[in-house]
Design a protein around this motif. Structure first.
Motif, PDB file in Angstrom:
ATOM      1  N   ASP A 118      29.288  44.413  40.479  1.00  0.00           N
ATOM      2  CA  ASP A 118      29.418  44.454  39.010  1.00  0.00           C
ATOM      3  C   ASP A 118      28.037  44.550  38.364  1.00  0.00           C
ATOM      4  O   ASP A 118      27.836  45.280  37.379  1.00  0.00           O
ATOM      5  N   GLU A 120      39.241  45.294  41.268  1.00  0.00           N
ATOM      6  CA  GLU A 120      39.271  45.000  39.829  1.00  0.00           C
ATOM      7  C   GLU A 120      37.979  45.422  39.155  1.00  0.00           C
ATOM      8  O   GLU A 120      37.989  45.977  38.053  1.00  0.00           O
ATOM      9  N   VAL A 121      36.843  45.174  39.817  1.00  0.00           N
ATOM     10  CA  VAL A 121      35.552  45.584  39.255  1.00  0.00           C
ATOM     11  C   VAL A 121      35.481  47.107  39.141  1.00  0.00           C
ATOM     12  O   VAL A 121      35.080  47.659  38.109  1.00  0.00           O
ATOM     13  N   LYS A 164      37.902  49.349  39.013  1.00  0.00           N
ATOM     14  CA  LYS A 164      38.815  49.874  37.987  1.00  0.00           C
ATOM     15  C   LYS A 164      38.235  49.648  36.591  1.00  0.00           C
ATOM     16  O   LYS A 164      38.326  50.520  35.719  1.00  0.00           O
ATOM     17  N   ARG A 165      37.641  48.488  36.393  1.00  0.00           N
ATOM     18  CA  ARG A 165      37.053  48.205  35.080  1.00  0.00           C
ATOM     19  C   ARG A 165      35.883  49.121  34.777  1.00  0.00           C
ATOM     20  O   ARG A 165      35.622  49.458  33.622  1.00  0.00           O
ATOM     21  N   LYS A 166      35.205  49.588  35.828  1.00  0.00           N
ATOM     22  CA  LYS A 166      34.083  50.503  35.629  1.00  0.00           C
ATOM     23  C   LYS A 166      34.518  51.961  35.576  1.00  0.00           C
ATOM     24  O   LYS A 166      33.681  52.870  35.536  1.00  0.00           O
TER      25      LYS A 166
END
Length: 360
Positions: free
Chosen positions: A318, A343-344, A346-348
């Motif tokens: 992250d 999750e990291v 996808k968020r990026k």
């Protein structure tokens, strides 16, 4: 989320039911000649009474399976189109509603009592059983060993970087899956990275009994976790613990082929004593400007000398990764690590279709 204790209890109950049902069927059932139809091939002709899985093994068709047919691993899933009967209580804990609707079964639990029709992925039909000899054993850390197996018969293997084999535990009907750390260019040997599992059947054997010169059997190759070579995207590799194995295969293969894709490799470990292939990765980074290596430690021991990244690997990713444009990811390690990294990413902005992972 289902608690692990509940999963273990369900597996134990399912295993017990499997033993009882198998014992009853063994003494009460005779079924004569039956045919097993596989895809569009000529049928196998068998004397009914055994499981589909056993007949497939007898005919050198090796489906993933770890528990020796006791319905405790849930690996031997195939679509049974006809003749399989009803789903048994022993299978239910391992099958989703969608899988049941599609006719997916644990074929160790499907007894052949009549003609049966199966769909088997073509890749499984190419799996072979290999007689091998232990060529090297070395300690990588306090609880991880490197094993090299020379292939004796057949003496070569065709595989993709990232795939795995199944190791037959001598004296049992059980298998354990291990990713190959060697690249596909190793035609006549394979390299494994094995982490000791306390109380583990196979790792106990490997750590306490296996010697150089011993002969052991494997089957393979298996797996959908492999390098997509038709892509030109940059590559993010993430490994934790013994999850290094398939990542090592992928990275080695890429640079053997002279890749121009940018490759970034994050490795998560607890302490300095858990680092391995550290100097080799630093050297590769010095030689290849398109390779970046970022190890991180999450639980250093007192006295550890370390000036690199610290924290769980998903937090380091992250912090260090600016974006995910034109990038795909290959992740291997514990489920909790994989889920956090996904999750990291996808968020990026990374699409799920560009994330390949192998949880163990």
């Amino acid at each position: 989320m289902i608690p692990w204790t509940a999963v273990l209890v369900l597996s134990a109950v399912a295993g017990g039911l499997g033993v009882v049902l198998a014992a009853l069927d063994r003494y009460l059932g005779t079924y004569g000649e039956c045919k097993i139809y596989i895809n569009d091939n000529e049928p196998l002709v068998v004397q009914g009474g055994n499981s589909v899985l056993q007949y497939l093994v007898d005919h050198k068709i090796f489906i993933p399976s770890a528990c020796g047919g006791r319905a405790t691993c849930g690996f031997c899933k195939l679509r049974v189109l006809e003749g399989g009967g009803l789903v048994l209580p022993t299978e239910a804990p391992f099958l989703s509603k969608d899988e049941i609707r599609q006719g997916v079964r644990l074929v160790c639990q499907v007894k052949v009592k009549q003609d049966v029709r199966l769909l088997i992925p073509e890749a499984y039909l190419r799996v072979q059983r290999f007689r091998t000899q232990v060529a090297e054993i070395a300690d990588l850390t306090h609880d991880i060993k490197r094993i090299v197996l020379k292939l004796l018969e057949p003496d070569s293997i065709e595989c993709k970087p990232g795939q795995y084999i199944q190791f037959e535990v001598p004296g049992t009907n059980e298998f354990r899956a291990y990713s190959m750390a060697s690249p596909p260019s190793w035609k006549h040997a394979i390299e494994l990275i094995v982490r000791l599992v306390p109380g583990g059947l196979c790792t106990g054997y490997i750590f306490n009994h296996l010697q150089v010169g011993d002969e052991v059997y494997i089957t393979g190759p298996y797996g959908e976790f492999y390098l997509r070579e038709d892509s030109q995207r940059d590559i993010l590799c993430v490994a934790g613990g013994s999850g290094v194995a398939p990542i090592k295969s992928i990275i080695t293969h890429l640079f053997e082929k002279g890749t121009t894709r940018r490759v970034t490799y994050f490795f998560g470990a607890r302490a300095v004593k858990d680092l391995y292939f550290y100097q080799e990765c630093l050297e590769l980074a010095r030689q290849r400007p398109n390779f970046t290596y970022i190890p991180a430690l999450s639980a250093m021991d007192p006295g550890d000398q370390w000036d690199g990244e610290t924290g769980f690997i998903h937090t380091v990713i992250d912090k260090k990764l600016d974006g995910c444009d034109n990038m795909e990811a290959y992740l291997c390690g514990p489920p909790v690590m994989i889920d956090a990294v996904i999750e990291v990413l996808k968020r990026k902005g990374m699409s799920e279709s560009c994330i390949y992972f192998d949880k163990f």
